[in-house]
Design an enzyme around this catalytic site. Structure first.
Site, PDB file in Angstrom:
ATOM      1  N   ARG A 127     -10.049   0.919   6.282  1.00 50.89           N
ATOM      2  CA  ARG A 127     -11.228   0.889   7.164  1.00 50.89           C
ATOM      3  C   ARG A 127     -11.629  -0.548   7.489  1.00 50.89           C
ATOM      4  O   ARG A 127     -11.582  -1.438   6.642  1.00 50.89           O
ATOM      5  CB  ARG A 127     -12.415   1.601   6.506  1.00 50.89           C
ATOM      6  CG  ARG A 127     -13.670   1.504   7.371  1.00 50.89           C
ATOM      7  CD  ARG A 127     -14.754   2.452   6.946  1.00 50.89           C
ATOM      8  NE  ARG A 127     -15.267   2.150   5.614  1.00 50.89           N
ATOM      9  CZ  ARG A 127     -16.229   2.852   5.033  1.00 50.89           C
ATOM     10  NH1 ARG A 127     -16.728   3.900   5.644  1.00 50.89           N
ATOM     11  NH2 ARG A 127     -16.627   2.524   3.837  1.00 50.89           N
ATOM     12  N   ARG A 171     -16.335   3.779  -6.734  1.00 46.80           N
ATOM     13  CA  ARG A 171     -17.192   4.637  -5.900  1.00 46.80           C
ATOM     14  C   ARG A 171     -16.795   6.105  -6.059  1.00 46.80           C
ATOM     15  O   ARG A 171     -17.647   6.986  -6.100  1.00 46.80           O
ATOM     16  CB  ARG A 171     -17.093   4.218  -4.429  1.00 46.80           C
ATOM     17  CG  ARG A 171     -17.865   2.934  -4.145  1.00 46.80           C
ATOM     18  CD  ARG A 171     -17.448   2.300  -2.843  1.00 46.80           C
ATOM     19  NE  ARG A 171     -17.742   3.088  -1.676  1.00 46.80           N
ATOM     20  CZ  ARG A 171     -17.182   2.887  -0.484  1.00 46.80           C
ATOM     21  NH1 ARG A 171     -16.292   1.913  -0.326  1.00 46.80           N
ATOM     22  NH2 ARG A 171     -17.513   3.625   0.538  1.00 46.80           N
TER      23      ARG A 171
HETATM   24  P1  AP5 Z   1     -16.221   7.032   7.496  1.00 47.58           P
HETATM   25  O1  AP5 Z   1     -16.707   7.932   8.584  1.00 47.58           O
HETATM   26  O2  AP5 Z   1     -16.646   5.619   7.531  1.00 47.58           O
HETATM   27  O3  AP5 Z   1     -16.540   7.721   6.085  1.00 47.58           O
HETATM   28  P2  AP5 Z   1     -17.900   7.875   5.291  1.00 47.58           P
HETATM   29  O4  AP5 Z   1     -17.874   9.229   4.650  1.00 47.58           O
HETATM   30  O5  AP5 Z   1     -19.087   7.574   6.167  1.00 47.58           O
HETATM   31  O6  AP5 Z   1     -17.661   6.762   4.206  1.00 47.58           O
HETATM   32  P3  AP5 Z   1     -18.604   5.648   3.599  1.00 47.58           P
HETATM   33  O7  AP5 Z   1     -17.712   4.769   2.793  1.00 47.58           O
HETATM   34  O8  AP5 Z   1     -19.456   4.977   4.623  1.00 47.58           O
HETATM   35  O9  AP5 Z   1     -19.474   6.493   2.678  1.00 47.58           O
HETATM   36  P4  AP5 Z   1     -20.052   6.088   1.380  1.00 47.58           P
HETATM   37  O10 AP5 Z   1     -20.792   7.338   1.118  1.00 47.58           O
HETATM   38  O11 AP5 Z   1     -19.199   5.617   0.299  1.00 47.58           O
HETATM   39  O12 AP5 Z   1     -20.844   4.735   1.765  1.00 47.58           O
HETATM   40  P5  AP5 Z   1     -22.349   4.466   2.140  1.00 47.58           P
HETATM   41  O13 AP5 Z   1     -22.354   3.490   3.222  1.00 47.58           O
HETATM   42  O14 AP5 Z   1     -23.110   5.742   2.286  1.00 47.58           O
HETATM   43  O15 AP5 Z   1     -14.626   7.108   7.445  1.00 47.58           O
HETATM   44  C1  AP5 Z   1     -13.881   6.326   6.540  1.00 47.58           C
HETATM   45  C2  AP5 Z   1     -12.592   5.831   7.204  1.00 47.58           C
HETATM   46  O16 AP5 Z   1     -11.769   6.940   7.494  1.00 47.58           O
HETATM   47  C3  AP5 Z   1     -12.786   5.104   8.548  1.00 47.58           C
HETATM   48  O17 AP5 Z   1     -11.842   4.056   8.641  1.00 47.58           O
HETATM   49  C4  AP5 Z   1     -12.513   6.171   9.605  1.00 47.58           C
HETATM   50  O18 AP5 Z   1     -11.983   5.605  10.804  1.00 47.58           O
HETATM   51  C5  AP5 Z   1     -11.477   7.012   8.899  1.00 47.58           C
HETATM   52  N1  AP5 Z   1     -11.560   8.417   9.282  1.00 47.58           N
HETATM   53  C6  AP5 Z   1     -12.670   9.173   9.508  1.00 47.58           C
HETATM   54  N2  AP5 Z   1     -12.339  10.430   9.831  1.00 47.58           N
HETATM   55  C7  AP5 Z   1     -10.975  10.494   9.778  1.00 47.58           C
HETATM   56  C8  AP5 Z   1     -10.020  11.525  10.005  1.00 47.58           C
HETATM   57  N3  AP5 Z   1     -10.374  12.781  10.361  1.00 47.58           N
HETATM   58  N4  AP5 Z   1      -8.708  11.201   9.844  1.00 47.58           N
HETATM   59  C9  AP5 Z   1      -8.327   9.969   9.486  1.00 47.58           C
HETATM   60  N5  AP5 Z   1      -9.177   8.945   9.280  1.00 47.58           N
HETATM   61  C10 AP5 Z   1     -10.485   9.212   9.423  1.00 47.58           C
HETATM   62  O19 AP5 Z   1     -22.885   3.792   0.799  1.00 47.58           O
HETATM   63  C11 AP5 Z   1     -22.446   2.520   0.361  1.00 47.58           C
HETATM   64  C12 AP5 Z   1     -23.166   2.164  -0.947  1.00 47.58           C
HETATM   65  O20 AP5 Z   1     -24.607   2.132  -0.730  1.00 47.58           O
HETATM   66  C13 AP5 Z   1     -23.002   3.153  -2.099  1.00 47.58           C
HETATM   67  O21 AP5 Z   1     -21.812   2.903  -2.827  1.00 47.58           O
HETATM   68  C14 AP5 Z   1     -24.271   2.879  -2.915  1.00 47.58           C
HETATM   69  O22 AP5 Z   1     -24.146   1.697  -3.679  1.00 47.58           O
HETATM   70  C15 AP5 Z   1     -25.318   2.629  -1.848  1.00 47.58           C
HETATM   71  N6  AP5 Z   1     -26.006   3.857  -1.453  1.00 47.58           N
HETATM   72  C16 AP5 Z   1     -25.951   4.471  -0.238  1.00 47.58           C
HETATM   73  N7  AP5 Z   1     -26.694   5.593  -0.240  1.00 47.58           N
HETATM   74  C17 AP5 Z   1     -27.233   5.694  -1.486  1.00 47.58           C
HETATM   75  C18 AP5 Z   1     -28.069   6.659  -2.128  1.00 47.58           C
HETATM   76  N8  AP5 Z   1     -28.499   7.755  -1.476  1.00 47.58           N
HETATM   77  N9  AP5 Z   1     -28.419   6.452  -3.424  1.00 47.58           N
HETATM   78  C19 AP5 Z   1     -28.004   5.357  -4.069  1.00 47.58           C
HETATM   79  N10 AP5 Z   1     -27.180   4.427  -3.538  1.00 47.58           N
HETATM   80  C20 AP5 Z   1     -26.802   4.596  -2.269  1.00 47.58           C
END
Ligand code: AP5
Length: 214
Positions: A127, A171
């Site tokens: 990504r 993660r």
């Molecule tokens: P993408 O759509 O970016 O996936 P995602 O599920 O949104 O993944 P994230 O990594 O953003 O989720 P996350 O939950 O770990 O991170 P967040 O930012 O919430 O897709 C991923 C990749 O795959 C991309 O390259 C895309 O192009 C590709 N792709 C998508 N669909 C595809 C398909 N069908 N086929 C092939 N490829 C595909 O959180 C980050 C950090 O913030 C956490 O670790 C934590 O420290 C903190 N945090 C966030 N929310 C909280 C909370 N509620 N409580 C506590 N800490 C939190």
């Protein structure tokens, strides 16, 4: 409408959220995006979140729930929101459900994107993310513009610091230990649709549209 897009890191929540939120007519509320905005703005909250995010751990529940309560107080969220990356612990879910009911907008529906761990690792390792508008790319199947630029806004596209291999594995571990149990709490409150998150982005979008028609 209040809906939750649930799934492991890299399951495609962010990729699918914009279209789904637009169809539902509610804002896309992604706690990770909000934390990253604070980080970019170098706020106190950003500094606090940074240590947890870069370690692949959860930002403390109290901080995160307060942030969500404040986000839901904004005018565009008067009719609800589509949550992405929240709730992410049983404590967050147990805070959210009564909070929503108290607003007269109980959780209506959730989608659980199912993607196996090995695909999560491949997706997140490849990504790339725009430093300005947050658009996401993938080196293999959705590459950024020439010279690692964003095709949407022209800014630089980078590998997110928490998309380094060691942090991806942490993660995933956090997801299985602390976030997966949230599904049980959600299922007790609203219909939760398990949707296969593999295949093309369009195929996944179609599956979601089938379980949540406009
Ligand atoms: P993408 O759509 O970016 O996936 P995602 O599920 O949104 O993944 P994230 O990594 O953003 O989720 P996350 O939950 O770990 O991170 P967040 O930012 O919430 O897709 C991923 C990749 O795959 C991309 O390259 C895309 O192009 C590709 N792709 C998508 N669909 C595809 C398909 N069908 N086929 C092939 N490829 C595909 O959180 C980050 C950090 O913030 C956490 O670790 C934590 O420290 C903190 N945090 C966030 N929310 C909280 C909370 N509620 N409580 C506590 N800490 C939190």
């Amino acid at each position: 409408v209040v809906a939750v897009l649930f799934g492991p890191p890299g399951s495609g929540k962010g990729t699918q959220a914009a279209a789904l939120a637009a169809r539902l007519g509610v804002p896309h509320v992604a706690t990770g995006d909000i934390f990253r905005k604070h980080l970019a703005g170098n706020t106190d909250l950003g500094q606090l979140a940074k240590s947890y995010m870069s370690a692949g751990k959860l930002v403390p529940d109290e901080v995160t729930c307060k942030l969500v309560a404040s986000r839901l107080g904004e005018p565009d969220a008067a009719n609800g929101g589509l949550f992405d990356g929240f709730p992410r612990s049983v404590a967050q879910a147990e805070w959210l459900l009564p909070f929503l009911s108290g607003r007269g907008q109980p959780l209506e529906v959730a989608v659980n994107l199912v993607v196996p761990d090995d695909q999560v690792v491949t997706r997140l390792g490849g990504r790339r993310t725009c430093t300005s508008c947050g658009a996401t790319y993938h080196v293999a199947h959705a590459p950024p513009g020439p010279g690692d630029t964003c095709t949407r806004c022209g800014a630089t596209v980078i590998r997110r610091p928490d998309d380094e291999d060691a942090v991806i594995l942490q993660r995933l571990q956090t997801y299985h230990a602390e976030t997966a149990p949230v599904l049980g709490v959600l299922r007790g409150a609203a219909p939760v649709h398990d949707v296969v998150g593999t295949g093309t982005i369009d195929a996944v979008a179609e599956r979601i549209a089938r379980v949540i028609p406009a």
